[in-house]
Design an enzyme around this catalytic site. Structure first.
Site, PDB file in Angstrom:
ATOM      1  N   ASN A   7       0.851  -1.188   0.000  1.00 21.41           N
ATOM      2  CA  ASN A   7       0.000   0.000   0.000  1.00 21.41           C
ATOM      3  C   ASN A   7       0.890   1.242   0.000  1.00 21.41           C
ATOM      4  O   ASN A   7       1.712   1.421   0.900  1.00 21.41           O
ATOM      5  CB  ASN A   7      -0.909  -0.017   1.233  1.00 21.41           C
ATOM      6  CG  ASN A   7      -1.916   1.116   1.223  1.00 21.41           C
ATOM      7  OD1 ASN A   7      -1.567   2.270   0.986  1.00 21.41           O
ATOM      8  ND2 ASN A   7      -3.163   0.803   1.509  1.00 21.41           N
ATOM      9  N   HIS A  10       0.851   6.240   1.866  1.00 22.80           N
ATOM     10  CA  HIS A  10       1.601   7.187   2.692  1.00 22.80           C
ATOM     11  C   HIS A  10       2.769   7.840   1.964  1.00 22.80           C
ATOM     12  O   HIS A  10       3.344   8.806   2.468  1.00 22.80           O
ATOM     13  CB  HIS A  10       2.017   6.527   4.005  1.00 22.80           C
ATOM     14  CG  HIS A  10       0.828   6.263   4.879  1.00 22.80           C
ATOM     15  ND1 HIS A  10       0.001   7.269   5.329  1.00 22.80           N
ATOM     16  CD2 HIS A  10       0.294   5.111   5.348  1.00 22.80           C
ATOM     17  CE1 HIS A  10      -0.977   6.751   6.046  1.00 22.80           C
ATOM     18  NE2 HIS A  10      -0.823   5.446   6.070  1.00 22.80           N
ATOM     19  N   ARG A  18       3.083  18.869   1.733  1.00 15.71           N
ATOM     20  CA  ARG A  18       3.654  20.109   1.207  1.00 15.71           C
ATOM     21  C   ARG A  18       2.956  20.602  -0.054  1.00 15.71           C
ATOM     22  O   ARG A  18       3.324  21.640  -0.602  1.00 15.71           O
ATOM     23  CB  ARG A  18       5.151  19.897   0.912  1.00 15.71           C
ATOM     24  CG  ARG A  18       6.007  19.638   2.136  1.00 15.71           C
ATOM     25  CD  ARG A  18       6.094  20.835   3.043  1.00 15.71           C
ATOM     26  NE  ARG A  18       6.821  21.926   2.425  1.00 15.71           N
ATOM     27  CZ  ARG A  18       8.129  22.115   2.543  1.00 15.71           C
ATOM     28  NH1 ARG A  18       8.861  21.276   3.274  1.00 15.71           N
ATOM     29  NH2 ARG A  18       8.704  23.137   1.950  1.00 15.71           N
ATOM     30  N   HIS A  43      -5.751   3.611  -1.718  1.00 19.66           N
ATOM     31  CA  HIS A  43      -7.091   3.958  -1.247  1.00 19.66           C
ATOM     32  C   HIS A  43      -7.421   5.350  -1.764  1.00 19.66           C
ATOM     33  O   HIS A  43      -6.818   6.336  -1.335  1.00 19.66           O
ATOM     34  CB  HIS A  43      -7.124   3.931   0.284  1.00 19.66           C
ATOM     35  CG  HIS A  43      -8.481   4.182   0.871  1.00 19.66           C
ATOM     36  ND1 HIS A  43      -8.707   4.083   2.233  1.00 19.66           N
ATOM     37  CD2 HIS A  43      -9.675   4.528   0.315  1.00 19.66           C
ATOM     38  CE1 HIS A  43      -9.986   4.357   2.472  1.00 19.66           C
ATOM     39  NE2 HIS A  43     -10.584   4.638   1.323  1.00 19.66           N
ATOM     40  N   GLU A  70      -8.694   0.361  -2.973  1.00 16.67           N
ATOM     41  CA  GLU A  70      -9.555   0.438  -1.800  1.00 16.67           C
ATOM     42  C   GLU A  70     -10.470   1.647  -1.969  1.00 16.67           C
ATOM     43  O   GLU A  70     -10.018   2.728  -2.348  1.00 16.67           O
ATOM     44  CB  GLU A  70      -8.727   0.581  -0.526  1.00 16.67           C
ATOM     45  CG  GLU A  70      -7.874  -0.620  -0.218  1.00 16.67           C
ATOM     46  CD  GLU A  70      -7.067  -0.459   1.049  1.00 16.67           C
ATOM     47  OE1 GLU A  70      -6.563  -1.476   1.561  1.00 16.67           O
ATOM     48  OE2 GLU A  70      -6.924   0.692   1.533  1.00 16.67           O
ATOM     49  N   THR A 100      -7.096   6.730   9.803  1.00 17.30           N
ATOM     50  CA  THR A 100      -6.987   5.608   8.873  1.00 17.30           C
ATOM     51  C   THR A 100      -8.224   4.752   9.062  1.00 17.30           C
ATOM     52  O   THR A 100      -9.007   4.985   9.995  1.00 17.30           O
ATOM     53  CB  THR A 100      -5.706   4.791   9.130  1.00 17.30           C
ATOM     54  OG1 THR A 100      -5.578   3.759   8.138  1.00 17.30           O
ATOM     55  CG2 THR A 100      -5.712   4.151  10.510  1.00 17.30           C
ATOM     56  N   HIS A 191      -3.907  -4.549   7.816  1.00 22.92           N
ATOM     57  CA  HIS A 191      -4.115  -3.428   8.728  1.00 22.92           C
ATOM     58  C   HIS A 191      -3.310  -3.630  10.015  1.00 22.92           C
ATOM     59  O   HIS A 191      -3.531  -4.564  10.757  1.00 22.92           O
ATOM     60  CB  HIS A 191      -5.583  -3.202   9.089  1.00 22.92           C
ATOM     61  CG  HIS A 191      -5.833  -1.784   9.545  1.00 22.92           C
ATOM     62  ND1 HIS A 191      -5.897  -0.715   8.675  1.00 22.92           N
ATOM     63  CD2 HIS A 191      -5.981  -1.252  10.776  1.00 22.92           C
ATOM     64  CE1 HIS A 191      -6.108   0.405   9.348  1.00 22.92           C
ATOM     65  NE2 HIS A 191      -6.151   0.106  10.633  1.00 22.92           N
ATOM     66  N   GLY A 213       1.164  -1.377   4.302  1.00 23.46           N
ATOM     67  CA  GLY A 213       1.651  -0.090   3.823  1.00 23.46           C
ATOM     68  C   GLY A 213       2.461   0.700   4.824  1.00 23.46           C
ATOM     69  O   GLY A 213       3.654   0.934   4.629  1.00 23.46           O
ATOM     70  N   HIS A 214       1.830   1.105   5.918  1.00 20.64           N
ATOM     71  CA  HIS A 214       2.460   2.059   6.833  1.00 20.64           C
ATOM     72  C   HIS A 214       3.807   1.588   7.345  1.00 20.64           C
ATOM     73  O   HIS A 214       4.781   2.353   7.365  1.00 20.64           O
ATOM     74  CB  HIS A 214       1.524   2.356   8.011  1.00 20.64           C
ATOM     75  CG  HIS A 214       2.005   3.455   8.890  1.00 20.64           C
ATOM     76  ND1 HIS A 214       2.813   3.231   9.991  1.00 20.64           N
ATOM     77  CD2 HIS A 214       1.829   4.798   8.823  1.00 20.64           C
ATOM     78  CE1 HIS A 214       3.084   4.383  10.565  1.00 20.64           C
ATOM     79  NE2 HIS A 214       2.503   5.358   9.885  1.00 20.64           N
TER      80      HIS A 214
END
Length: 239
Positions: A7, A10, A18, A43, A70, A100, A191, A213-214
Site C-alpha cells: 500500500n 503514505h 507540502r 485507497h 480500496e 486511517t 491493517h 503499507g504504513h
C-alpha cells in the site's frame, strides 16, 4: 505461499503535506514491484487526502502486477473504478474524521446496496473484496452479497498488548479464514501488520495476500523502499 500487496498511500501522504509533486507514488509503485511486491494497493478516499485521481489513472497505466483499489461503496467511487478498471476493488468503510480505516465493513447493514455495488463492479470485470472484521456473521454476509474475496481486518490483533488478547485475536482470524475458505471466498488480510507481527498471522496459512503499507513506508525512511519491501516479502512468503 502468500503474496504481498504494498500500500503506497503514505507516499502520497508525504507529498500532500507540502502540496508538491514529490515523492511520487507512481515511482514508489515501480520500486516496490521491482523489489518483489505482488501487487500495489491504493485507497482513493472521498476527501482525496492522499492518493489523487491522477495517481490512480497513472498507476493503472504503469503497474505490471496487480492494482487493488480500496474505496467506499459509493456511486462516485464505483463509477471511477469502472472507468479505471483496477484488477481488484476492496470495499472499505470510510469516515472523514478518521486518521486511517478504523475497522471492517458492517456488511449486514445495507446488504442490497452493497450487493448492487459489487454486481456493477463484477459486471465490469473487476474482482471485489470486502474489508471485514474476523467475525463469522460478517464472513457469511460477505458470501451472501456476492463478494469474491474478503480482506480480514488484523488491526485489533496488531494493537493487542497482552499475550492472551493476541492469541484470542489470532484464533478469531484463523476461524474467519476457515469459514471464508469453506464458503468459497478468497482470503486476504491487512491493517496494522509490521515486521514484528506479520509472521504470526502468515503462519496460520490460508491467506492469499497481505496488504501492508504504513510499516513498509516507515522502514523505507531509514533503509530505502527497495530494502523495506524485500524484507517484508521475505517475512510474508517464508513464514
Amino acid at each position: 505461499m502468500a503474496k504481498l500487496g504494498v500500500n503506497i498511500d503514505h507516499v502520497a501522504t508525504i507529498r500532500q503535506a507540502r502540496g508538491g509533486v514529490e515523492p511520487d507514488p507512481v515511482a514508489a509503485a515501480a520500486i516496490a514491484e521491482f523489489a518483489g511486491a505482488d501487487g500495489i494497493t491504493v485507497h482513493l478516499r472521498e476527501d482525496r487526502r492522499h492518493i489523487q485521481d491522477r495517481d490512480l489513472r497513472l498507476l493503472r497505466q504503469t503497474v505490471k502486477t496487480k492494482l487493488n483499489l480500496e474505496m467506499a461503496a459509493t456511486d462516485e467511487m464505483v463509477g471511477i473504478a469502472l472507468s479505471v478498471k483496477p484488477d481488484m476493488c476492496t470495499l472499505v468503510p470510510e469516515r472523514r474524521q478518521e486518521l486511517t480505516t478504523e475497522g471492517g465493513l458492517d456488511v449486514r447493514v445495507g446488504m442490497q446496496a452493497l450487493a448492487d455495488a459489487i454486481g456493477r463492479l463484477q459486471d465490469g470485470g473487476i474482482v471485489v473484496s470486502l474489508f471485514i472484521d474476523p467475525d463469522a456473521d460478517q464472513v457469511k454476509a460477505s458470501s451472501k452479497v456476492g463478494a469474491d474475496y474478503i480482506e480480514i481486518h488484523t488491526g485489533t490483533f496488531a494493537e493487542a498488548r497482552e499475550w492472551k488478547k493476541e492469541q484470542a485475536e489470532l484464533e478469531r482470524i484463523e476461524n474467519a479464514i476457515k469459514l471464508g475458505t469453506k464458503l468459497g471466498l478468497g482470503i486476504n488480510a491487512g491493517h496494522g501488520l509490521n515486521y514484528t507481527n506479520v509472521r504470526k498471522v502468515a503462519a496460520l496459512g490460508g491467506i492469499e495476500e497481505f496488504n501492508i503499507g504504513h510499516s513498509i513506508i516507515s522502514r523505507a525512511v531509514f533503509t530505502g523502499l527497495d530494502r523495506a519491501v524485500r524484507d517484508m516479502v521475505d517475512l510474508v512468503k517464508y513464514a
